[in-house]
Design a protein around this motif. Structure first.
Motif, PDB file in Angstrom:
ATOM      1  N   GLY A 176       0.807  -1.212   0.000  1.00  0.00           N
ATOM      2  CA  GLY A 176       0.000   0.000   0.000  1.00  0.00           C
ATOM      3  C   GLY A 176       0.841   1.262   0.000  1.00  0.00           C
ATOM      4  O   GLY A 176       1.896   1.325   0.624  1.00  0.00           O
ATOM      5  N   GLY A 177       0.388   2.261  -0.719  1.00  0.00           N
ATOM      6  CA  GLY A 177       1.103   3.526  -0.745  1.00  0.00           C
ATOM      7  C   GLY A 177       0.480   4.456  -1.763  1.00  0.00           C
ATOM      8  O   GLY A 177      -0.384   4.059  -2.552  1.00  0.00           O
ATOM      9  N   LEU A 178       0.906   5.710  -1.705  1.00  0.00           N
ATOM     10  CA  LEU A 178       0.348   6.715  -2.608  1.00  0.00           C
ATOM     11  C   LEU A 178       1.426   7.376  -3.457  1.00  0.00           C
ATOM     12  O   LEU A 178       1.181   8.393  -4.097  1.00  0.00           O
ATOM     13  CB  LEU A 178      -0.400   7.779  -1.797  1.00  0.00           C
ATOM     14  CG  LEU A 178      -1.682   7.291  -1.125  1.00  0.00           C
ATOM     15  CD1 LEU A 178      -2.210   8.315  -0.138  1.00  0.00           C
ATOM     16  CD2 LEU A 178      -2.741   6.994  -2.177  1.00  0.00           C
ATOM     17  N   GLU A 179       2.641   6.796  -3.482  1.00  0.00           N
ATOM     18  CA  GLU A 179       3.705   7.398  -4.287  1.00  0.00           C
ATOM     19  C   GLU A 179       3.357   7.286  -5.770  1.00  0.00           C
ATOM     20  O   GLU A 179       2.782   6.294  -6.206  1.00  0.00           O
ATOM     21  CB  GLU A 179       5.045   6.674  -4.057  1.00  0.00           C
ATOM     22  CG  GLU A 179       5.703   7.012  -2.741  1.00  0.00           C
ATOM     23  CD  GLU A 179       5.331   6.009  -1.670  1.00  0.00           C
ATOM     24  OE1 GLU A 179       4.576   5.079  -1.978  1.00  0.00           O
ATOM     25  OE2 GLU A 179       5.804   6.187  -0.539  1.00  0.00           O
ATOM     26  N   ASP A 180       3.766   8.298  -6.496  1.00  0.00           N
ATOM     27  CA  ASP A 180       3.670   8.285  -7.958  1.00  0.00           C
ATOM     28  C   ASP A 180       2.257   8.038  -8.473  1.00  0.00           C
ATOM     29  O   ASP A 180       2.069   7.433  -9.513  1.00  0.00           O
ATOM     30  CB  ASP A 180       4.612   7.219  -8.557  1.00  0.00           C
ATOM     31  CG  ASP A 180       6.019   7.360  -8.019  1.00  0.00           C
ATOM     32  OD1 ASP A 180       6.433   8.513  -7.812  1.00  0.00           O
ATOM     33  OD2 ASP A 180       6.671   6.334  -7.784  1.00  0.00           O
ATOM     34  N   ARG A 181       1.244   8.438  -7.703  1.00  0.00           N
ATOM     35  CA  ARG A 181      -0.114   8.319  -8.233  1.00  0.00           C
ATOM     36  C   ARG A 181      -0.446   9.618  -8.960  1.00  0.00           C
ATOM     37  O   ARG A 181      -0.172  10.710  -8.456  1.00  0.00           O
ATOM     38  CB  ARG A 181      -1.134   8.069  -7.118  1.00  0.00           C
ATOM     39  CG  ARG A 181      -0.863   6.844  -6.256  1.00  0.00           C
ATOM     40  CD  ARG A 181      -0.807   5.570  -7.100  1.00  0.00           C
ATOM     41  NE  ARG A 181      -0.912   4.371  -6.283  1.00  0.00           N
ATOM     42  CZ  ARG A 181       0.127   3.700  -5.791  1.00  0.00           C
ATOM     43  NH1 ARG A 181       1.362   4.111  -6.003  1.00  0.00           N
ATOM     44  NH2 ARG A 181      -0.072   2.603  -5.081  1.00  0.00           N
ATOM     45  N   GLY A 234     -21.723  -0.441  -0.130  1.00  0.00           N
ATOM     46  CA  GLY A 234     -21.021   0.823   0.087  1.00  0.00           C
ATOM     47  C   GLY A 234     -19.569   0.604   0.470  1.00  0.00           C
ATOM     48  O   GLY A 234     -18.667   1.292  -0.020  1.00  0.00           O
ATOM     49  N   CYS A 235     -19.328  -0.374   1.349  1.00  0.00           N
ATOM     50  CA  CYS A 235     -17.958  -0.641   1.779  1.00  0.00           C
ATOM     51  C   CYS A 235     -17.139  -1.230   0.637  1.00  0.00           C
ATOM     52  O   CYS A 235     -15.943  -0.952   0.514  1.00  0.00           O
ATOM     53  CB  CYS A 235     -17.944  -1.594   2.969  1.00  0.00           C
ATOM     54  SG  CYS A 235     -18.581  -0.827   4.450  1.00  0.00           S
ATOM     55  N   ALA A 236     -17.770  -2.051  -0.205  1.00  0.00           N
ATOM     56  CA  ALA A 236     -17.037  -2.614  -1.338  1.00  0.00           C
ATOM     57  C   ALA A 236     -16.638  -1.500  -2.306  1.00  0.00           C
ATOM     58  O   ALA A 236     -15.529  -1.514  -2.846  1.00  0.00           O
ATOM     59  CB  ALA A 236     -17.890  -3.648  -2.052  1.00  0.00           C
ATOM     60  N   LEU A 237     -17.517  -0.518  -2.508  1.00  0.00           N
ATOM     61  CA  LEU A 237     -17.190   0.598  -3.394  1.00  0.00           C
ATOM     62  C   LEU A 237     -16.005   1.385  -2.843  1.00  0.00           C
ATOM     63  O   LEU A 237     -15.032   1.651  -3.566  1.00  0.00           O
ATOM     64  CB  LEU A 237     -18.405   1.527  -3.547  1.00  0.00           C
ATOM     65  CG  LEU A 237     -19.500   1.058  -4.512  1.00  0.00           C
ATOM     66  CD1 LEU A 237     -20.740   1.923  -4.356  1.00  0.00           C
ATOM     67  CD2 LEU A 237     -18.992   1.143  -5.946  1.00  0.00           C
ATOM     68  N   THR A 238     -16.065   1.751  -1.555  1.00  0.00           N
ATOM     69  CA  THR A 238     -14.982   2.572  -1.001  1.00  0.00           C
ATOM     70  C   THR A 238     -13.702   1.762  -0.856  1.00  0.00           C
ATOM     71  O   THR A 238     -12.636   2.175  -1.306  1.00  0.00           O
ATOM     72  CB  THR A 238     -15.375   3.174   0.366  1.00  0.00           C
ATOM     73  OG1 THR A 238     -15.757   2.114   1.235  1.00  0.00           O
ATOM     74  CG2 THR A 238     -16.502   4.139   0.243  1.00  0.00           C
ATOM     75  N   ALA A 239     -13.802   0.581  -0.233  1.00  0.00           N
ATOM     76  CA  ALA A 239     -12.598  -0.203   0.018  1.00  0.00           C
ATOM     77  C   ALA A 239     -12.017  -0.748  -1.277  1.00  0.00           C
ATOM     78  O   ALA A 239     -10.799  -0.806  -1.446  1.00  0.00           O
ATOM     79  CB  ALA A 239     -12.909  -1.351   0.978  1.00  0.00           C
ATOM     80  N   GLY A 240     -12.900  -1.139  -2.207  1.00  0.00           N
ATOM     81  CA  GLY A 240     -12.420  -1.672  -3.479  1.00  0.00           C
ATOM     82  C   GLY A 240     -11.655  -0.617  -4.268  1.00  0.00           C
ATOM     83  O   GLY A 240     -10.550  -0.873  -4.757  1.00  0.00           O
ATOM     84  N   ALA A 241     -12.231   0.586  -4.364  1.00  0.00           N
ATOM     85  CA  ALA A 241     -11.560   1.650  -5.106  1.00  0.00           C
ATOM     86  C   ALA A 241     -10.258   2.046  -4.405  1.00  0.00           C
ATOM     87  O   ALA A 241      -9.242   2.317  -5.058  1.00  0.00           O
ATOM     88  CB  ALA A 241     -12.484   2.862  -5.232  1.00  0.00           C
ATOM     89  N   SER A 242     -10.273   2.060  -3.060  1.00  0.00           N
ATOM     90  CA  SER A 242      -9.058   2.399  -2.310  1.00  0.00           C
ATOM     91  C   SER A 242      -7.965   1.391  -2.589  1.00  0.00           C
ATOM     92  O   SER A 242      -6.823   1.746  -2.894  1.00  0.00           O
ATOM     93  CB  SER A 242      -9.343   2.422  -0.806  1.00  0.00           C
ATOM     94  OG  SER A 242     -10.381   3.304  -0.514  1.00  0.00           O
ATOM     95  N   ALA A 243      -8.312   0.095  -2.472  1.00  0.00           N
ATOM     96  CA  ALA A 243      -7.306  -0.945  -2.656  1.00  0.00           C
ATOM     97  C   ALA A 243      -6.817  -0.968  -4.101  1.00  0.00           C
ATOM     98  O   ALA A 243      -5.646  -1.237  -4.361  1.00  0.00           O
ATOM     99  CB  ALA A 243      -7.888  -2.304  -2.267  1.00  0.00           C
ATOM    100  N   ALA A 244      -7.709  -0.669  -5.046  1.00  0.00           N
ATOM    101  CA  ALA A 244      -7.321  -0.696  -6.450  1.00  0.00           C
ATOM    102  C   ALA A 244      -6.253   0.349  -6.743  1.00  0.00           C
ATOM    103  O   ALA A 244      -5.362   0.128  -7.547  1.00  0.00           O
ATOM    104  CB  ALA A 244      -8.547  -0.468  -7.334  1.00  0.00           C
ATOM    105  N   VAL A 245      -6.328   1.493  -6.071  1.00  0.00           N
ATOM    106  CA  VAL A 245      -5.407   2.583  -6.373  1.00  0.00           C
ATOM    107  C   VAL A 245      -4.214   2.605  -5.425  1.00  0.00           C
ATOM    108  O   VAL A 245      -3.092   2.901  -5.826  1.00  0.00           O
ATOM    109  CB  VAL A 245      -6.163   3.931  -6.314  1.00  0.00           C
ATOM    110  CG1 VAL A 245      -5.203   5.095  -6.346  1.00  0.00           C
ATOM    111  CG2 VAL A 245      -7.131   4.014  -7.469  1.00  0.00           C
ATOM    112  N   ALA A 246      -4.434   2.238  -4.165  1.00  0.00           N
ATOM    113  CA  ALA A 246      -3.383   2.428  -3.162  1.00  0.00           C
ATOM    114  C   ALA A 246      -2.916   1.135  -2.528  1.00  0.00           C
ATOM    115  O   ALA A 246      -2.084   1.168  -1.612  1.00  0.00           O
ATOM    116  CB  ALA A 246      -3.881   3.385  -2.078  1.00  0.00           C
TER     117      ALA A 246
END
Lengths: 326, 224
Positions: A176-181, A234-246
């Protein structure tokens, strides 16, 4: 006769406003802090590097905090967070498949897009395994099953990885991380997170009713299966999108509601908006810490964000365990 | 008014209720008595619309208290009572305060529910039912685990509530208490209504219907 609204239902306005102000400050600090000071010449650094990173930290943190508060209420379990539903590993698996097949090399957004598809398949499995009559314990068990299936598939993909370099790259992404996004990542993740958060923020009454058990919630006109379904989506939308990007970022959803209960009380609906704000603050501060570590400590690399949140979050688990012990 | 007519219920392939006819009247305190597993709770849940194929009553007109219910989170007494307003979608202070007052726990309003006694917690849960201002009260063992004084106080409260026009249906274990306070006692045995009596006939009928299983003292043990 006194007809003013009952005081117990007023969300504590002042602490909520303080949290909102703190979230804005954290976002501002995140734009300003990092290697190289900001001047007019560094507009590119601001818009191309720090802006997407700050937006993502705020959005992902708020989504994780909110989904933790919702799931702890919906499942009536103080140890619940979005990780319990198996959506994060499912998103990880999707991203890994995009990576493994070399899709991400030619077309970088394929990695988060793969994560989103993985999360969607994970949610479909979660709801499909349950059928129409959904209950809290069943949701937890199927979440564990989805998690185990995705974890096993990920391990399999890791052992079959074409070269050791790919292995290192995948495991770094999973931490997990937000570098280079880039802003494209933000464009991909923000809509599902916003949609999920909107859905979750409307579940207050259903969650409050569930504090008295599923039968009583139904007798109050708040069908528990419906609340659980909407919470899972709702949790799948938020957590899924979070995990997909970060990648996988743990403990924010678990720890944030526990941090807030002493101030906002134990009523689930009173924790929703504060958890959203506090999650945003926590993850943004953690990400600032990630950037500052190489400047303050004699290390050359940034520690992964997931490592920092886990390091900060583990003591909370210990505290919860000590409190609930007889 | 909601009622059951020829109601059958099967759970997990086993028939739990057989042709139940029950219509609680306004102004009536009706007690459901019977041995463990007789189907008292299932009848109450059917009246509350909580089992498959049961007629779903209007949640604004029905208040249901589950057996041994305790909130998951340590809400305050006032917050628990305010949950009773969820069906109305408001947070009207008047019925909440009235419910707390009727159950005699206004002074505990800001106490967390895990810091008060079992009897007080039961009263808080009852205040939540009162806050809904229902026409029908459906209460599953409202006096379980309470000491005799607290049990008598709650039963007196329920009889007064019925006296003011509501219908009150309560599952009670002790037929003696039911006979003292209820207007009507329905004896349930093996998923059927075994007797539907006025309170004064209840004790004798209970002894006859349930025989050894509801008897007292050593008669509870099977003869060897």
């Amino acid at each position: 006769m006194n007809h003013r609204p009952s005081a117990v239902f007023n969300t504590a306005t002042r602490p909520t406003a303080a949290l909102a102000a703190a979230a804005l400050c954290a976002g501002g600090a995140s734009l300003l802090v990092g290697e190289g000071f900001l001047g007019p010449a560094n507009w590119l650094i601001l818009s191309e590097i720090r802006l997407p990173r700050t937006l993502l930290a705020l959005a992902i943190g708020s989504g994780l905090g909110l989904s933790g508060a919702v799931l702890q209420g919906a499942l009536r379990n103080p140890l619940a967070d979005a990780g319990l539903l198996g959506i994060t590993p499912a998103a990880g698996l999707g991203a890994m498949i995009a990576f493994y097949w070399g899709l991400a090399a030619g077309f970088p957004p394929a990695l988060p897009a793969g994560g989103l598809i993985g999360a969607a398949i994970g949610l479909a499995c979660l709801l499909g395994f349950n059928g129409r009559r959904l209950s809290g314990p069943a949701l937890i068990l199927t979440g564990v099953a989805v998690s185990a299936l995705s974890g096993a598939a990920m391990s399999l993909a890791l052992t079959l990885a074409p070269n050791p370099f790919a292995l290192a790259e995948i495991s770094f992404w999973l931490m997990g991380g937000l570098e280079d996004r880039a802003l494209s990542h933000a464009a991909l993740a923000l809509p599902p997170i916003a949609a999920g958060a909107t859905l979750l923020l409307r579940l207050g009454a259903g969650l409050d009713a569930l504090t008295l058990g599923e039968d009583t919630a139904a007798s109050l006109g708040q069908a528990p299966a419906r609340t659980l379904y909407l919470a899972a989506i709702g949790c799948a939308l938020t957590a899924g999108a979070s995990a997909a990007v970060a990648g996988g970022i743990g403990f924010v959803g678990l720890a944030v509601p526990h941090l807030l209960r002493p101030v906002f009380g134990q009523r689930p609906s009173a924790l929703l908006l504060p958890s959203l704000l506090a999650g945003a603050i926590l993850l943004t501060l953690a990400d600032i810490l990630v950037r500052l570590t190489p400047l303050l400590l004699p290390v050359s690399a940034n520690p992964p964000l997931g490592v920092l949140t886990a390091l900060a979050g583990a003591p909370f688990l210990v505290r919860i365990a000590r409190r609930t012990a007889p | 008014m909601t009622g059951l007519r020829g109601f059958n219920l099967s759970l997990g392939g086993r028939q739990v209720l057989h042709g139940i006819d029950l219509a609680p009247a306004k102004g009536e305190f009706l007690a459901l008595c019977g041995p463990n597993g007789a189907g008292k709770t299932s009848i109450l849940k059917a009246l509350a619309g909580l089992v498959p194929n049961s007629p779903g009553p209007d949640p604004r007109r029905t208040g249901y208290l589950a057996q041994n219910s305790q909130p998951t989170w340590a809400l305050t007494v006032g917050q628990v009572a305010a949950l009773g307003r969820i069906p109305h979608g408001d947070t009207d202070e008047r019925p909440i305060a009235a419910g707390l007052r009727r159950c005699g726990i206004e002074a505990l309003r800001n106490q967390p529910i895990d810091r008060i006694s079992g009897g007080e917690a039961r009263r808080a849960m009852l205040a939540r039912v009162f806050a809904t201002e229902p026409e029908m009260f459906l209460l599953d063992e409202p006096t379980a685990d309470l000491d005799p004084a607290a049990a008598h106080a709650i039963l007196r409260l329920l009889r007064d509530t019925a006296g003011q026009g509501a219908s009150v249906v309560a599952v009670l274990h002790a037929v003696e208490l039911a006979a003292d306070y209820a207007h009507r006692v329905v004896l349930v045995d093996q998923g059927r209504i075994a007797a539907d009596l006025s309170a004064k006939d209840a004790l004798a009928a209970a002894a006859r219907v349930f025989g050894m299983r509801m008897g007292q003292g050593p008669r509870l043990l099977p003869a060897t």
